[in-house]
Motif scaffolding. Sequence first.
Motif, mmCIF file in Angstrom:
data_model
loop_
_atom_site.group_PDB
_atom_site.id
_atom_site.type_symbol
_atom_site.label_atom_id
_atom_site.label_comp_id
_atom_site.label_asym_id
_atom_site.label_seq_id
_atom_site.Cartn_x
_atom_site.Cartn_y
_atom_site.Cartn_z
ATOM 1 N N ASN A 74 17.716 -17.692 139.889
ATOM 2 C CA ASN A 74 18.902 -17.916 140.251
ATOM 3 C C ASN A 74 19.149 -17.527 141.643
ATOM 4 O OD1 ASN A 74 19.371 -15.140 139.886
ATOM 5 N ND2 ASN A 74 20.685 -15.581 137.949
ATOM 6 N N GLY A 75 18.304 -17.113 142.255
ATOM 7 C CA GLY A 75 18.443 -16.553 143.802
ATOM 8 C C GLY A 75 19.152 -15.277 143.831
ATOM 9 N N MET A 76 19.648 -14.982 145.116
ATOM 10 C CA MET A 76 20.318 -13.772 145.390
ATOM 11 C C MET A 76 21.686 -13.625 145.175
ATOM 12 S SD MET A 76 17.437 -12.118 146.369
ATOM 13 C CE MET A 76 18.127 -10.719 146.808
ATOM 14 N N GLY A 77 22.291 -14.661 144.878
ATOM 15 C CA GLY A 77 23.944 -14.671 144.804
ATOM 16 C C GLY A 77 24.646 -15.145 146.019
ATOM 17 N N ASP A 78 23.863 -15.143 146.940
ATOM 18 C CA ASP A 78 24.526 -15.686 148.306
ATOM 19 C C ASP A 78 24.127 -16.879 148.878
ATOM 20 O OD1 ASP A 78 22.177 -14.924 149.270
ATOM 21 O OD2 ASP A 78 22.757 -13.590 150.791
ATOM 22 N N GLY A 79 23.491 -17.690 148.136
ATOM 23 C CA GLY A 79 23.055 -19.072 148.616
ATOM 24 C C GLY A 79 21.518 -19.026 148.883
ATOM 25 N N THR A 80 21.089 -17.785 148.770
ATOM 26 C CA THR A 80 19.449 -17.576 149.530
ATOM 27 C C THR A 80 18.599 -17.320 148.288
ATOM 28 O OG1 THR A 80 19.959 -15.202 150.031
ATOM 29 C CG2 THR A 80 20.481 -17.051 151.790
ATOM 30 N N LEU A 81 17.375 -17.400 148.752
ATOM 31 C CA LEU A 81 16.442 -16.893 147.459
ATOM 32 C C LEU A 81 15.519 -15.816 148.079
ATOM 33 C CD1 LEU A 81 14.833 -17.515 144.901
ATOM 34 C CD2 LEU A 81 13.057 -18.895 146.334
ATOM 35 N N MET A 82 15.411 -15.603 149.467
ATOM 36 C CA MET A 82 14.617 -14.924 150.211
ATOM 37 C C MET A 82 12.941 -15.136 149.829
ATOM 38 S SD MET A 82 16.828 -11.490 150.236
ATOM 39 C CE MET A 82 15.699 -10.191 150.495
ATOM 40 N N PRO A 83 12.512 -16.331 150.040
ATOM 41 C CA PRO A 83 11.078 -16.796 149.376
ATOM 42 C C PRO A 83 10.080 -15.821 149.861
ATOM 43 C CG PRO A 83 11.877 -18.271 150.946
ATOM 44 C CD PRO A 83 12.960 -17.353 150.655
ATOM 45 N N THR A 84 10.121 -15.159 151.072
ATOM 46 C CA THR A 84 9.121 -14.458 151.554
ATOM 47 C C THR A 84 9.040 -12.983 151.233
ATOM 48 O OG1 THR A 84 10.225 -14.207 153.840
ATOM 49 C CG2 THR A 84 8.390 -15.983 153.645
ATOM 50 N N GLY A 85 10.370 -12.636 150.615
ATOM 51 C CA GLY A 85 10.658 -11.279 150.286
ATOM 52 C C GLY A 85 9.771 -10.863 148.958
ATOM 53 N N ASP A 86 9.491 -9.457 148.676
ATOM 54 C CA ASP A 86 8.766 -9.343 147.834
ATOM 55 C C ASP A 86 9.569 -9.106 146.347
ATOM 56 O OD1 ASP A 86 6.538 -8.753 149.256
ATOM 57 O OD2 ASP A 86 6.834 -6.442 149.533
ATOM 58 N N THR A 87 8.840 -9.555 145.353
ATOM 59 C CA THR A 87 9.365 -9.451 144.047
ATOM 60 C C THR A 87 9.073 -7.955 143.357
ATOM 61 O OG1 THR A 87 8.634 -11.758 143.528
ATOM 62 C CG2 THR A 87 9.569 -10.622 141.776
ATOM 63 N N ASN A 88 10.253 -7.361 142.866
ATOM 64 C CA ASN A 88 10.233 -6.056 142.595
ATOM 65 C C ASN A 88 10.439 -6.309 140.799
ATOM 66 O OD1 ASN A 88 12.925 -6.067 141.587
ATOM 67 N ND2 ASN A 88 13.618 -5.451 143.624
ATOM 68 N N ARG A 89 10.138 -5.103 140.141
ATOM 69 C CA ARG A 89 10.148 -4.958 138.879
ATOM 70 C C ARG A 89 11.432 -5.536 138.116
ATOM 71 N NH1 ARG A 89 6.904 0.585 137.755
ATOM 72 N NH2 ARG A 89 4.925 -0.168 138.578
ATOM 73 N N ALA A 90 12.463 -5.226 138.758
ATOM 74 C CA ALA A 90 13.659 -5.663 138.260
ATOM 75 C C ALA A 90 14.064 -6.883 138.276
ATOM 76 C CB ALA A 90 14.784 -4.689 138.935
ATOM 77 N N GLN A 91 13.391 -7.597 139.270
ATOM 78 C CA GLN A 91 13.612 -9.103 139.183
ATOM 79 C C GLN A 91 12.532 -9.721 138.503
ATOM 80 O OE1 GLN A 91 12.737 -9.209 143.453
ATOM 81 N NE2 GLN A 91 14.851 -9.178 144.079
ATOM 82 N N VAL A 92 11.399 -9.263 138.133
ATOM 83 C CA VAL A 92 10.520 -10.103 137.129
ATOM 84 C C VAL A 92 11.196 -9.669 135.876
ATOM 85 C CG1 VAL A 92 8.458 -9.568 135.989
ATOM 86 C CG2 VAL A 92 8.500 -9.503 138.668
ATOM 87 N N ALA A 93 11.572 -8.660 135.682
ATOM 88 C CA ALA A 93 12.033 -8.395 134.087
ATOM 89 C C ALA A 93 13.567 -9.331 133.987
ATOM 90 C CB ALA A 93 12.959 -6.955 134.087
ATOM 91 N N ALA A 94 14.201 -9.363 134.880
ATOM 92 C CA ALA A 94 15.563 -10.465 134.765
ATOM 93 C C ALA A 94 14.825 -11.857 134.529
ATOM 94 C CB ALA A 94 16.495 -10.364 135.982
ATOM 95 N N VAL A 95 13.907 -12.240 135.344
ATOM 96 C CA VAL A 95 13.371 -13.686 135.200
ATOM 97 C C VAL A 95 12.763 -14.012 133.826
ATOM 98 C CG1 VAL A 95 11.597 -15.383 136.053
ATOM 99 C CG2 VAL A 95 13.045 -14.134 137.855
ATOM 100 N N VAL A 96 12.015 -12.736 133.403
ATOM 101 C CA VAL A 96 11.683 -12.990 131.994
ATOM 102 C C VAL A 96 12.522 -12.942 130.645
ATOM 103 C CG1 VAL A 96 9.983 -11.697 130.363
ATOM 104 C CG2 VAL A 96 9.217 -11.927 132.618
ATOM 105 N N ASP A 97 13.600 -12.138 131.076
ATOM 106 C CA ASP A 97 14.778 -12.127 130.208
ATOM 107 C C ASP A 97 15.291 -13.459 130.174
ATOM 108 O OD1 ASP A 97 16.646 -10.726 128.364
ATOM 109 O OD2 ASP A 97 17.973 -11.099 129.952
#
Length: 105
Positions: A74-97
């Motif tokens: 769902n992106g960063m909440g401000d209309g961006t995704l930051m596609p070149t930014g590193d994925t962290n554990r919290a983001q991976v957990a949120a996506v899996v959830d």
Amino acid sequence: MNLVAEGIVNGMGDGTYQPEGSVTRAQFAKIICYATGVGELKYSAAEKSIFTDVAPEHWASDNIKTAYDSKIINGMGDGTLMPTGDTNRAQVAAVVDRFIETIAK
């Protein structure tokens, strides 16, 4: 090798894999689409304009749109995704959830 055989990962485009490297948000969008069986749909340039920082010609724009439409990202909440930014554990957990929530319905 199994992930390569399944089309989930395919390396860096220069013939390397870089297993010690980090995974960007765009790369993770592709991985999660294929790992969950959602795959990749093809969209027009106008349809892919969901995040202000992901151009329609970005290499992962179809994966990003597919994951977004599937309610996996769902992106960063401000209309961006930051596609070149590193994925962290919290983001991976949120996506899996979110993926588990979508298949549970």
